[in-house]
Design a protein around this motif. Structure first.
Motif, mmCIF file in Angstrom:
data_model
loop_
_atom_site.group_PDB
_atom_site.id
_atom_site.type_symbol
_atom_site.label_atom_id
_atom_site.label_comp_id
_atom_site.label_asym_id
_atom_site.label_seq_id
_atom_site.Cartn_x
_atom_site.Cartn_y
_atom_site.Cartn_z
ATOM 1 N N PHE A 123 0.839 -1.201 0.000
ATOM 2 C CA PHE A 123 0.000 0.000 0.000
ATOM 3 C C PHE A 123 0.877 1.255 0.000
ATOM 4 N N LYS A 124 1.425 1.541 -1.158
ATOM 5 C CA LYS A 124 2.283 2.715 -1.336
ATOM 6 C C LYS A 124 2.236 3.107 -2.803
ATOM 7 N N HIS A 125 2.073 4.400 -3.079
ATOM 8 C CA HIS A 125 1.986 4.837 -4.466
ATOM 9 C C HIS A 125 3.328 4.696 -5.175
ATOM 10 N N SER A 126 3.265 4.297 -6.435
ATOM 11 C CA SER A 126 4.459 4.265 -7.277
ATOM 12 C C SER A 126 4.675 5.661 -7.867
ATOM 13 N N ASP A 127 5.769 5.820 -8.574
ATOM 14 C CA ASP A 127 6.024 7.081 -9.284
ATOM 15 C C ASP A 127 5.372 6.980 -10.659
ATOM 16 N N SER A 128 4.040 6.846 -10.655
ATOM 17 C CA SER A 128 3.328 6.536 -11.898
ATOM 18 C C SER A 128 3.365 7.666 -12.918
ATOM 19 N N TYR A 129 3.649 8.885 -12.478
ATOM 20 C CA TYR A 129 3.734 9.990 -13.433
ATOM 21 C C TYR A 129 5.079 10.002 -14.164
ATOM 22 N N ASN A 130 5.971 9.093 -13.777
ATOM 23 C CA ASN A 130 7.260 8.943 -14.462
ATOM 24 C C ASN A 130 7.518 7.476 -14.784
ATOM 25 N N SER A 131 6.459 6.738 -15.113
ATOM 26 C CA SER A 131 6.610 5.306 -15.375
ATOM 27 C C SER A 131 7.220 5.074 -16.758
ATOM 28 N N PRO A 132 7.767 3.867 -17.017
ATOM 29 C CA PRO A 132 8.300 3.553 -18.352
ATOM 30 C C PRO A 132 7.235 3.618 -19.436
ATOM 31 N N ASN A 180 -4.724 4.519 -8.412
ATOM 32 C CA ASN A 180 -5.586 4.371 -7.245
ATOM 33 C C ASN A 180 -5.169 3.148 -6.444
ATOM 34 N N LEU A 181 -5.212 3.260 -5.121
ATOM 35 C CA LEU A 181 -4.914 2.145 -4.230
ATOM 36 C C LEU A 181 -6.125 1.855 -3.348
ATOM 37 N N TYR A 182 -6.290 0.578 -3.027
ATOM 38 C CA TYR A 182 -7.361 0.161 -2.122
ATOM 39 C C TYR A 182 -6.826 -0.968 -1.258
ATOM 40 N N GLY A 183 -6.994 -0.847 0.051
ATOM 41 C CA GLY A 183 -6.502 -1.867 0.962
ATOM 42 C C GLY A 183 -7.635 -2.590 1.657
ATOM 43 N N SER A 184 -7.432 -3.877 1.915
ATOM 44 C CA SER A 184 -8.452 -4.668 2.589
ATOM 45 C C SER A 184 -7.788 -5.834 3.310
ATOM 46 N N SER A 185 -8.320 -6.163 4.484
ATOM 47 C CA SER A 185 -7.808 -7.324 5.219
ATOM 48 C C SER A 185 -8.476 -8.603 4.733
ATOM 49 N N GLY A 186 -9.527 -8.456 3.926
ATOM 50 C CA GLY A 186 -10.221 -9.613 3.375
ATOM 51 C C GLY A 186 -9.938 -9.766 1.895
ATOM 52 N N ALA A 187 -10.876 -10.361 1.177
ATOM 53 C CA ALA A 187 -10.720 -10.550 -0.265
ATOM 54 C C ALA A 187 -10.746 -9.191 -0.962
ATOM 55 N N GLY A 197 -5.235 -0.907 -16.023
ATOM 56 C CA GLY A 197 -4.728 -2.221 -15.660
ATOM 57 C C GLY A 197 -4.535 -2.237 -14.157
ATOM 58 N N CYS A 198 -4.744 -3.388 -13.527
ATOM 59 C CA CYS A 198 -4.701 -3.463 -12.062
ATOM 60 C C CYS A 198 -3.907 -4.679 -11.608
ATOM 61 N N GLY A 199 -3.433 -4.602 -10.369
ATOM 62 C CA GLY A 199 -2.734 -5.720 -9.752
ATOM 63 C C GLY A 199 -3.165 -5.867 -8.304
ATOM 64 N N ARG A 200 -2.980 -7.063 -7.740
ATOM 65 C CA ARG A 200 -3.361 -7.332 -6.352
ATOM 66 C C ARG A 200 -2.250 -8.098 -5.654
ATOM 67 N N ALA A 201 -1.883 -7.633 -4.463
ATOM 68 C CA ALA A 201 -0.892 -8.332 -3.644
ATOM 69 C C ALA A 201 -0.809 -7.653 -2.288
ATOM 70 N N ARG A 202 -0.408 -8.405 -1.281
ATOM 71 C CA ARG A 202 -0.121 -7.861 0.048
ATOM 72 C C ARG A 202 -1.284 -7.032 0.605
ATOM 73 N N GLY A 203 -2.506 -7.520 0.407
ATOM 74 C CA GLY A 203 -3.676 -6.835 0.933
ATOM 75 C C GLY A 203 -3.998 -5.527 0.250
ATOM 76 N N THR A 204 -3.458 -5.320 -0.939
ATOM 77 C CA THR A 204 -3.638 -4.051 -1.652
ATOM 78 C C THR A 204 -4.041 -4.301 -3.094
#
Length: 259
Positions: A149-158, A165-172, A214-221
Protein backbone atom coordinates in the motif's frame (compact mmCIF):
# COMPACT_ATOMS: atom_id res chain seq x y z
CA UNK A 1 65.53 -7.43 -12.25
CA UNK A 2 64.38 -4.97 -9.63
CA UNK A 3 61.42 -6.38 -7.68
CA UNK A 4 58.28 -4.22 -7.74
CA UNK A 5 56.68 -3.24 -4.43
CA UNK A 6 53.69 -5.41 -3.59
CA UNK A 7 51.45 -2.39 -3.13
CA UNK A 8 52.22 -1.26 -6.67
CA UNK A 9 51.50 -4.73 -8.04
CA UNK A 10 48.20 -4.87 -6.16
CA UNK A 11 47.17 -1.49 -7.57
CA UNK A 12 48.09 -2.59 -11.10
CA UNK A 13 46.11 -5.82 -10.72
CA UNK A 14 43.06 -3.94 -9.40
CA UNK A 15 43.27 -1.53 -12.33
CA UNK A 16 43.38 -4.41 -14.80
CA UNK A 17 40.42 -6.11 -13.13
CA UNK A 18 38.37 -2.90 -13.27
CA UNK A 19 39.21 -2.48 -16.95
CA UNK A 20 38.14 -6.07 -17.64
CA UNK A 21 34.89 -5.55 -15.77
CA UNK A 22 34.18 -2.37 -17.72
CA UNK A 23 34.75 -4.20 -20.99
CA UNK A 24 32.43 -7.00 -19.89
CA UNK A 25 29.64 -4.70 -18.67
CA UNK A 26 26.48 -4.92 -20.79
CA UNK A 27 25.57 -1.92 -22.90
CA UNK A 28 22.24 -0.75 -24.35
CA UNK A 29 21.50 -2.55 -27.59
CA UNK A 30 23.39 -5.72 -26.67
CA UNK A 31 21.46 -8.98 -26.51
CA UNK A 32 21.62 -11.69 -23.85
CA UNK A 33 19.73 -14.84 -22.88
CA UNK A 34 17.26 -14.34 -19.99
CA UNK A 35 14.75 -17.04 -19.00
CA UNK A 36 15.37 -18.92 -22.21
CA UNK A 37 14.74 -16.02 -24.59
CA UNK A 38 16.94 -13.45 -26.30
CA UNK A 39 16.44 -9.98 -24.78
CA UNK A 40 17.77 -6.55 -25.72
CA UNK A 41 19.40 -4.34 -23.08
CA UNK A 42 17.72 -0.90 -22.97
CA UNK A 43 19.41 0.70 -19.94
CA UNK A 44 22.18 0.00 -17.43
CA UNK A 45 22.18 1.87 -14.12
CA UNK A 46 24.22 1.07 -11.00
CA UNK A 47 24.47 -2.61 -11.84
CA UNK A 48 20.77 -2.91 -12.72
CA UNK A 49 19.93 -3.87 -16.31
CA UNK A 50 16.60 -3.04 -17.95
CA UNK A 51 15.70 -5.14 -20.99
CA UNK A 52 12.91 -5.86 -23.44
CA UNK A 53 12.02 -8.71 -25.76
CA UNK A 54 9.70 -9.36 -28.66
CA UNK A 55 8.65 -12.73 -30.12
CA UNK A 56 5.99 -12.62 -32.80
CA UNK A 57 2.95 -10.88 -31.31
CA UNK A 58 4.23 -11.27 -27.74
CA UNK A 59 6.53 -8.83 -26.00
CA UNK A 60 7.64 -7.79 -22.54
CA UNK A 61 10.34 -6.18 -20.44
CA UNK A 62 12.02 -6.47 -17.06
CA UNK A 63 14.91 -5.53 -14.78
CA UNK A 64 17.60 -7.65 -13.12
CA UNK A 65 21.15 -7.51 -11.76
CA UNK A 66 23.82 -7.38 -14.45
CA UNK A 67 25.37 -10.53 -12.99
CA UNK A 68 22.15 -12.46 -13.63
CA UNK A 69 22.32 -12.03 -17.41
CA UNK A 70 22.87 -15.22 -19.34
CA UNK A 71 25.28 -15.65 -22.25
CA UNK A 72 25.11 -13.35 -25.24
CA UNK A 73 22.66 -14.31 -27.95
CA UNK A 74 24.18 -16.18 -30.85
CA UNK A 75 24.39 -14.18 -34.05
CA UNK A 76 24.03 -15.83 -37.43
CA UNK A 77 27.20 -14.71 -39.20
CA UNK A 78 26.16 -15.98 -42.62
CA UNK A 79 26.08 -13.18 -45.21
CA UNK A 80 22.61 -12.22 -46.50
CA UNK A 81 21.51 -13.50 -49.87
CA UNK A 82 22.33 -11.28 -52.81
CA UNK A 83 19.94 -8.34 -53.00
CA UNK A 84 18.37 -9.10 -49.61
CA UNK A 85 17.79 -6.22 -47.24
CA UNK A 86 19.20 -6.52 -43.73
CA UNK A 87 16.56 -7.33 -41.13
CA UNK A 88 16.19 -4.67 -38.48
CA UNK A 89 14.19 -5.51 -35.37
CA UNK A 90 12.77 -2.66 -33.31
CA UNK A 91 10.91 -3.99 -30.29
CA UNK A 92 7.89 -1.91 -29.30
CA UNK A 93 8.66 0.53 -26.52
CA UNK A 94 6.76 0.44 -23.23
CA UNK A 95 4.22 3.03 -24.35
CA UNK A 96 3.47 1.21 -27.60
CA UNK A 97 3.01 -2.07 -25.75
CA UNK A 98 0.59 -0.51 -23.28
CA UNK A 99 -1.43 0.95 -26.15
CA UNK A 100 -2.20 -2.56 -27.42
CA UNK A 101 -5.58 -3.09 -25.71
CA UNK A 102 -6.43 -6.58 -24.52
CA UNK A 103 -9.69 -8.25 -23.67
CA UNK A 104 -9.23 -9.97 -20.29
CA UNK A 105 -9.09 -13.74 -20.73
CA UNK A 106 -12.26 -15.66 -19.99
CA UNK A 107 -10.86 -17.03 -16.73
CA UNK A 108 -9.67 -13.63 -15.51
CA UNK A 109 -12.85 -12.81 -13.63
CA UNK A 110 -11.17 -10.11 -11.54
CA UNK A 111 -10.01 -8.09 -14.58
CA UNK A 112 -13.41 -8.39 -16.23
CA UNK A 113 -15.18 -7.39 -13.03
CA UNK A 114 -13.16 -4.27 -12.27
CA UNK A 115 -13.10 -3.09 -15.90
CA UNK A 116 -16.88 -3.42 -16.14
CA UNK A 117 -17.36 -1.64 -12.80
CA UNK A 118 -15.22 1.29 -13.94
CA UNK A 119 -17.02 1.62 -17.23
CA UNK A 120 -20.45 1.61 -15.57
CA UNK A 121 -19.46 4.62 -13.47
CA UNK A 122 -17.74 6.35 -16.40
CA UNK A 123 -20.90 5.93 -18.45
CA UNK A 124 -22.85 7.93 -15.85
CA UNK A 125 -20.55 10.89 -16.52
CA UNK A 126 -20.48 10.58 -20.30
CA UNK A 127 -16.86 9.33 -20.32
CA UNK A 128 -15.84 6.75 -22.96
CA UNK A 129 -15.23 3.18 -21.73
CA UNK A 130 -11.72 2.21 -20.71
CA UNK A 131 -9.86 -0.64 -22.39
CA UNK A 132 -7.78 -3.19 -20.52
CA UNK A 133 -4.01 -3.13 -21.08
CA UNK A 134 -1.92 -6.12 -20.01
CA UNK A 135 1.17 -3.90 -19.98
CA UNK A 136 -0.44 -1.41 -17.58
CA UNK A 137 -1.70 -4.31 -15.44
CA UNK A 138 1.81 -5.78 -15.37
CA UNK A 139 3.18 -2.43 -14.16
CA UNK A 140 0.55 -2.31 -11.39
CA UNK A 141 1.15 -5.93 -10.37
CA UNK A 142 4.93 -5.61 -10.22
CA UNK A 143 4.71 -2.49 -8.07
CA UNK A 144 2.08 -3.67 -5.61
CA UNK A 145 3.83 -7.02 -5.15
CA UNK A 146 6.97 -5.16 -4.14
CA UNK A 147 5.64 -2.15 -2.23
CA UNK A 148 2.12 -2.99 -1.04
CA UNK A 149 0.00 0.00 0.00
CA UNK A 150 2.28 2.72 -1.34
CA UNK A 151 1.99 4.84 -4.47
CA UNK A 152 4.46 4.27 -7.28
CA UNK A 153 6.02 7.08 -9.28
CA UNK A 154 3.33 6.54 -11.90
CA UNK A 155 3.73 9.99 -13.43
CA UNK A 156 7.26 8.94 -14.46
CA UNK A 157 6.61 5.31 -15.37
CA UNK A 158 8.30 3.55 -18.35
CA UNK A 159 4.88 3.47 -20.02
CA UNK A 160 4.14 7.16 -19.60
CA UNK A 161 2.32 9.43 -17.17
CA UNK A 162 -0.45 7.49 -15.44
CA UNK A 163 -2.97 8.07 -12.68
CA UNK A 164 -3.06 5.55 -9.85
CA UNK A 165 -5.59 4.37 -7.24
CA UNK A 166 -4.91 2.14 -4.23
CA UNK A 167 -7.36 0.16 -2.12
CA UNK A 168 -6.50 -1.87 0.96
CA UNK A 169 -8.45 -4.67 2.59
CA UNK A 170 -7.81 -7.32 5.22
CA UNK A 171 -10.22 -9.61 3.38
CA UNK A 172 -10.72 -10.55 -0.26
CA UNK A 173 -9.85 -7.80 -2.73
CA UNK A 174 -13.02 -7.27 -4.77
CA UNK A 175 -12.95 -5.17 -7.93
CA UNK A 176 -16.56 -4.09 -7.42
CA UNK A 177 -15.92 -3.12 -3.79
CA UNK A 178 -12.79 -1.11 -4.57
CA UNK A 179 -14.40 0.72 -7.48
CA UNK A 180 -17.49 1.59 -5.43
CA UNK A 181 -15.29 2.89 -2.59
CA UNK A 182 -13.35 5.14 -4.97
CA UNK A 183 -16.53 6.38 -6.61
CA UNK A 184 -18.08 7.26 -3.23
CA UNK A 185 -15.78 10.31 -3.20
CA UNK A 186 -18.09 11.83 -5.83
CA UNK A 187 -20.61 12.70 -3.12
CA UNK A 188 -20.57 16.47 -2.75
CA UNK A 189 -17.94 16.92 -5.48
CA UNK A 190 -17.86 20.46 -6.95
CA UNK A 191 -17.59 20.05 -10.72
CA UNK A 192 -16.90 23.75 -11.20
CA UNK A 193 -13.61 23.65 -9.30
CA UNK A 194 -10.30 21.83 -9.32
CA UNK A 195 -10.21 18.46 -7.59
CA UNK A 196 -8.70 17.79 -4.18
CA UNK A 197 -6.92 15.01 -2.33
CA UNK A 198 -10.25 13.89 -0.85
CA UNK A 199 -11.67 13.12 -4.30
CA UNK A 200 -8.57 11.97 -6.21
CA UNK A 201 -9.64 8.33 -6.55
CA UNK A 202 -12.99 9.34 -8.03
CA UNK A 203 -11.52 11.84 -10.50
CA UNK A 204 -8.79 9.45 -11.67
CA UNK A 205 -11.27 6.71 -12.60
CA UNK A 206 -13.72 9.13 -14.27
CA UNK A 207 -11.10 11.20 -16.16
CA UNK A 208 -12.62 11.63 -19.61
CA UNK A 209 -9.51 11.25 -21.78
CA UNK A 210 -8.10 8.20 -19.97
CA UNK A 211 -8.17 5.27 -22.41
CA UNK A 212 -6.47 2.30 -20.77
CA UNK A 213 -6.41 0.71 -17.35
CA UNK A 214 -4.73 -2.22 -15.66
CA UNK A 215 -4.70 -3.46 -12.06
CA UNK A 216 -2.73 -5.72 -9.75
CA UNK A 217 -3.36 -7.33 -6.35
CA UNK A 218 -0.89 -8.33 -3.64
CA UNK A 219 -0.12 -7.86 0.05
CA UNK A 220 -3.68 -6.83 0.93
CA UNK A 221 -3.64 -4.05 -1.65
CA UNK A 222 -5.34 -3.49 -4.99
CA UNK A 223 -3.67 -1.00 -7.35
CA UNK A 224 -5.08 0.35 -10.62
CA UNK A 225 -3.35 2.62 -13.13
CA UNK A 226 -5.03 4.80 -15.77
CA UNK A 227 -3.29 5.89 -18.94
CA UNK A 228 -4.33 8.15 -21.83
CA UNK A 229 -2.05 6.69 -24.50
CA UNK A 230 1.30 7.58 -26.08
CA UNK A 231 0.16 10.63 -28.06
CA UNK A 232 -2.02 12.24 -25.39
CA UNK A 233 -1.56 15.83 -24.26
CA UNK A 234 -0.84 16.72 -20.65
CA UNK A 235 -4.49 17.39 -19.79
CA UNK A 236 -5.32 13.79 -20.67
CA UNK A 237 -3.23 12.57 -17.72
CA UNK A 238 -5.57 11.76 -14.80
CA UNK A 239 -5.57 14.35 -12.00
CA UNK A 240 -3.40 16.82 -13.90
CA UNK A 241 -3.76 20.27 -12.37
CA UNK A 242 -5.75 22.85 -14.32
CA UNK A 243 -7.72 20.20 -16.23
CA UNK A 244 -10.41 18.99 -13.82
CA UNK A 245 -13.34 21.04 -15.12
CA UNK A 246 -12.70 19.76 -18.64
CA UNK A 247 -12.04 16.14 -17.70
CA UNK A 248 -14.44 15.40 -14.82
CA UNK A 249 -18.01 15.89 -15.97
CA UNK A 250 -21.22 15.85 -13.91
CA UNK A 251 -23.59 12.91 -14.10
CA UNK A 252 -25.48 13.06 -17.38
CA UNK A 253 -27.01 9.57 -17.65
CA UNK A 254 -29.03 7.32 -15.37
CA UNK A 255 -27.92 3.99 -13.93
CA UNK A 256 -30.53 2.11 -15.95
CA UNK A 257 -28.80 3.06 -19.19
CA UNK A 258 -25.30 2.36 -17.84
CA UNK A 259 -25.52 -1.27 -16.82
Amino acid sequence: MIPMPRTWLAALLAQQLCASAALAAPAPGERFIVDGRCVTVTEVDAGQVSYEWSEGNANGWGTLDAGSLGPRCRVDARPPAAGARPRVERPADAGERAAMPNTPAGDDAFAQQILKAHNRFRCLHGAPPLQWSDAVADYAQRWVARAGFKHSDSYNSPIGQMGENLYGSSGALSGDEATAAWYSESEGYDYGREGSSSSGHFTAMIWKDAKFMGCGRARGTLSCNYWAGPAADSCAVPNMGGCYTKQVRPVSRDRQSCR
